[in-house]
Design a protein around this motif. Sequence first.
Motif, PDB file in Angstrom:
ATOM      1  N   LEU A 114       0.782  -1.228   0.000  1.00 43.00           N
ATOM      2  CA  LEU A 114       0.000   0.000   0.000  1.00 43.00           C
ATOM      3  C   LEU A 114       0.817   1.282   0.000  1.00 43.00           C
ATOM      4  N   ASP A 115       2.135   1.206   0.141  1.00 45.20           N
ATOM      5  CA  ASP A 115       2.921   2.424   0.277  1.00 45.20           C
ATOM      6  C   ASP A 115       2.363   3.244   1.443  1.00 45.20           C
ATOM      7  N   TRP A 116       2.198   4.574   1.293  1.00 41.66           N
ATOM      8  CA  TRP A 116       1.668   5.348   2.415  1.00 41.66           C
ATOM      9  C   TRP A 116       0.186   5.017   2.604  1.00 41.66           C
ATOM     10  N   THR A 117      -0.287   5.141   3.840  1.00 40.46           N
ATOM     11  CA  THR A 117      -1.663   4.764   4.158  1.00 40.46           C
ATOM     12  C   THR A 117      -2.316   5.819   5.037  1.00 40.46           C
ATOM     13  N   ARG A 118      -3.524   6.259   4.624  1.00 37.08           N
ATOM     14  CA  ARG A 118      -4.333   7.185   5.412  1.00 37.08           C
ATOM     15  C   ARG A 118      -5.781   6.667   5.424  1.00 37.08           C
ATOM     16  N   THR A 119      -6.530   7.070   6.446  1.00 35.99           N
ATOM     17  CA  THR A 119      -7.942   6.697   6.518  1.00 35.99           C
ATOM     18  C   THR A 119      -8.856   7.840   6.070  1.00 35.99           C
ATOM     19  N   ALA A 120      -8.329   9.055   5.997  1.00 34.29           N
ATOM     20  CA  ALA A 120      -9.097  10.202   5.491  1.00 34.29           C
ATOM     21  C   ALA A 120      -8.148  11.087   4.701  1.00 34.29           C
ATOM     22  N   ASP A 138     -10.521   3.768  12.707  1.00 39.40           N
ATOM     23  CA  ASP A 138     -11.090   3.624  11.364  1.00 39.40           C
ATOM     24  C   ASP A 138     -10.319   2.584  10.561  1.00 39.40           C
ATOM     25  N   PHE A 139      -8.988   2.577  10.737  1.00 37.23           N
ATOM     26  CA  PHE A 139      -8.211   1.584  10.008  1.00 37.23           C
ATOM     27  C   PHE A 139      -8.580   0.174  10.463  1.00 37.23           C
ATOM     28  N   ALA A 140      -8.767  -0.006  11.763  1.00 35.62           N
ATOM     29  CA  ALA A 140      -9.177  -1.322  12.264  1.00 35.62           C
ATOM     30  C   ALA A 140     -10.545  -1.703  11.724  1.00 35.62           C
ATOM     31  N   ALA A 141     -11.454  -0.733  11.611  1.00 34.79           N
ATOM     32  CA  ALA A 141     -12.769  -1.009  11.031  1.00 34.79           C
ATOM     33  C   ALA A 141     -12.630  -1.498   9.596  1.00 34.79           C
ATOM     34  N   PHE A 142     -11.731  -0.860   8.841  1.00 35.17           N
ATOM     35  CA  PHE A 142     -11.470  -1.308   7.477  1.00 35.17           C
ATOM     36  C   PHE A 142     -10.885  -2.720   7.461  1.00 35.17           C
ATOM     37  N   ASP A 143      -9.843  -2.930   8.250  1.00 37.22           N
ATOM     38  CA  ASP A 143      -9.109  -4.189   8.237  1.00 37.22           C
ATOM     39  C   ASP A 143      -9.984  -5.360   8.684  1.00 37.22           C
ATOM     40  N   ILE A 144     -10.726  -5.169   9.779  1.00 35.45           N
ATOM     41  CA  ILE A 144     -11.502  -6.264  10.371  1.00 35.45           C
ATOM     42  C   ILE A 144     -12.829  -6.479   9.651  1.00 35.45           C
ATOM     43  N   HIS A 145     -13.537  -5.391   9.328  1.00 36.56           N
ATOM     44  CA  HIS A 145     -14.927  -5.517   8.888  1.00 36.56           C
ATOM     45  C   HIS A 145     -15.155  -5.280   7.391  1.00 36.56           C
ATOM     46  N   ILE A 146     -14.271  -4.542   6.726  1.00 36.03           N
ATOM     47  CA  ILE A 146     -14.456  -4.264   5.295  1.00 36.03           C
ATOM     48  C   ILE A 146     -13.555  -5.177   4.465  1.00 36.03           C
ATOM     49  N   LEU A 147     -12.264  -5.158   4.760  1.00 38.01           N
ATOM     50  CA  LEU A 147     -11.353  -6.073   4.083  1.00 38.01           C
ATOM     51  C   LEU A 147     -11.556  -7.502   4.580  1.00 38.01           C
ATOM     52  N   ARG A 148     -11.891  -7.643   5.867  1.00 40.40           N
ATOM     53  CA  ARG A 148     -12.135  -8.940   6.510  1.00 40.40           C
ATOM     54  C   ARG A 148     -10.910  -9.842   6.427  1.00 40.40           C
ATOM     55  N   ARG A 149      -9.771  -9.247   6.759  1.00 37.15           N
ATOM     56  CA  ARG A 149      -8.525 -10.017   6.770  1.00 37.15           C
ATOM     57  C   ARG A 149      -8.568 -11.031   7.911  1.00 37.15           C
ATOM     58  N   ARG A 166     -17.938  -0.500  16.718  1.00 41.29           N
ATOM     59  CA  ARG A 166     -18.969   0.531  16.858  1.00 41.29           C
ATOM     60  C   ARG A 166     -18.984   1.447  15.648  1.00 41.29           C
ATOM     61  N   ARG A 167     -17.817   1.860  15.200  1.00 39.69           N
ATOM     62  CA  ARG A 167     -17.757   2.777  14.054  1.00 39.69           C
ATOM     63  C   ARG A 167     -18.262   2.104  12.781  1.00 39.69           C
ATOM     64  N   HIS A 168     -17.870   0.859  12.582  1.00 37.88           N
ATOM     65  CA  HIS A 168     -18.309   0.162  11.373  1.00 37.88           C
ATOM     66  C   HIS A 168     -19.820   0.004  11.361  1.00 37.88           C
ATOM     67  N   ALA A 169     -20.403  -0.315  12.507  1.00 34.36           N
ATOM     68  CA  ALA A 169     -21.849  -0.494  12.582  1.00 34.36           C
ATOM     69  C   ALA A 169     -22.592   0.795  12.231  1.00 34.36           C
ATOM     70  N   ALA A 170     -21.963   1.947  12.489  1.00 31.47           N
ATOM     71  CA  ALA A 170     -22.606   3.236  12.216  1.00 31.47           C
ATOM     72  C   ALA A 170     -22.341   3.743  10.801  1.00 31.47           C
ATOM     73  N   ALA A 175     -20.024   5.465   3.190  1.00 29.32           N
ATOM     74  CA  ALA A 175     -18.909   5.777   4.087  1.00 29.32           C
ATOM     75  C   ALA A 175     -17.874   4.651   4.080  1.00 29.32           C
ATOM     76  N   GLN A 176     -18.332   3.418   4.012  1.00 27.12           N
ATOM     77  CA  GLN A 176     -17.402   2.293   3.936  1.00 27.12           C
ATOM     78  C   GLN A 176     -16.582   2.346   2.642  1.00 27.12           C
ATOM     79  N   GLN A 177     -17.226   2.712   1.552  1.00 27.65           N
ATOM     80  CA  GLN A 177     -16.520   2.810   0.275  1.00 27.65           C
ATOM     81  C   GLN A 177     -15.486   3.930   0.295  1.00 27.65           C
ATOM     82  N   VAL A 178     -15.838   5.057   0.904  1.00 31.37           N
ATOM     83  CA  VAL A 178     -14.892   6.170   1.007  1.00 31.37           C
ATOM     84  C   VAL A 178     -13.688   5.759   1.837  1.00 31.37           C
ATOM     85  N   LEU A 179     -13.921   5.077   2.956  1.00 34.45           N
ATOM     86  CA  LEU A 179     -12.818   4.616   3.793  1.00 34.45           C
ATOM     87  C   LEU A 179     -11.928   3.648   3.028  1.00 34.45           C
ATOM     88  N   ALA A 180     -12.532   2.706   2.316  1.00 30.15           N
ATOM     89  CA  ALA A 180     -11.739   1.728   1.558  1.00 30.15           C
ATOM     90  C   ALA A 180     -10.910   2.411   0.484  1.00 30.15           C
TER      91      ALA A 180
END
Length: 407
Positions: A114-120, A138-149, A166-170, A175-180
Amino acid sequence: MRHMWRWFGPHDKCRIEDIEQSGALGVVSALHHLPNGVVWRPQEIALRKQQVAHRSNGEPSTLRWDVVESLPVSEDIKKQNGDWREHVEAYKQSLRNLACAGIEIVCYNFMPVLDWTRTALRWRVRNGATCMRFDIHDFAAFDIHILRREGAARDFDREVVEEAARRHAAMSDEAQQVLARSVTMGLPGSTESMDLARVREHLAAYGPITPARLRRHLTDFLQQVVPVAEEVGIRLCCHPDDPPFPLLGLPRVMSTADDYATILEAVDSPANGMTLCSGSLGARPDNDLPAIMDHFGSKVHFLHLRNVKRDTEALVGSFYEAEHLEGDTDMVALIASVLREEMRRRGEGRTDAEIPMRPDHGQEIVDDLGRGGQPGYPIVGRLRGLAELRGIERALASTRAYVLQSG
């Protein structure tokens, strides 16, 4: 310091004449349209030099292309699989071609996937400016719930895992697509982007690669390309990991002073050096930037001066891109260290006494807002940053006793 400006090519919303007006003396650029692993041919290099040398109306500019950022190291080289040997040979030939064009400094990195990484990419601060941010929750929400690594939750503290849930559920689907998209944006200016399936594919390929093995692959790469760089007069400089801690279960090998010491000692050559990025290294509270500059000064070939503000003093945590003088790095002390190194080089008669520096990132302010420029590379925000950094440099240079005393 030699003041530089990063330019992404003719599509960049910042024009060559805008760079001239900034007071920068040279341009940092790359051939972002070329795929990783191919040879940068002389005609492509010559075209970029010509683009830098002319304003948008065709008149000659006062600028030249001085620094390459980046000549990418392919994923095959990092993993030592597929066409990695051919990619190393292409890298060598690209160095030869760049040297023939008069370019002496080449920045690269060795970050997996990924080279550099940001959540926003445009996070709003209190005064209305926007900047890039890395938020560990937010990164954990991506990793655990969106990428599902698989096993991702084990890589985070319990509090982070709970808040991520909690953040992913909300989050809405949008918003999930923007984060990804923010997380997987990749290298600035690159034409190579990845969807989640491609990220998972890369992660699976890195499965057996430990930090020790990735460090060995970097050493192997340098042992092959540094002799060519020495021969043609190019100084290679490795950019630190950004952020400087492991993500997605991937190894990181250029995050601390000890990491740099290992690589610079393993391939000890004037052609093997460091890009000191105060923002990347500054995201870890245990990285003392002035001390790092003092220790590695002779091998620092390129400077990225930017600042970040950490949310906590945890080694792995959240931060945002601060104004150049307002983050957690003491920029006055760091620039004083740079000036001491430049004085030392002049005393030795080195031809590279003036270290190229560019104002990195910064915040979107005034006309940047709504321009839709490259995230992290605002025009007005960088103009402000360069002016502030230049002011510090000028003030310290006029009080030489302070520079010497602070060492």
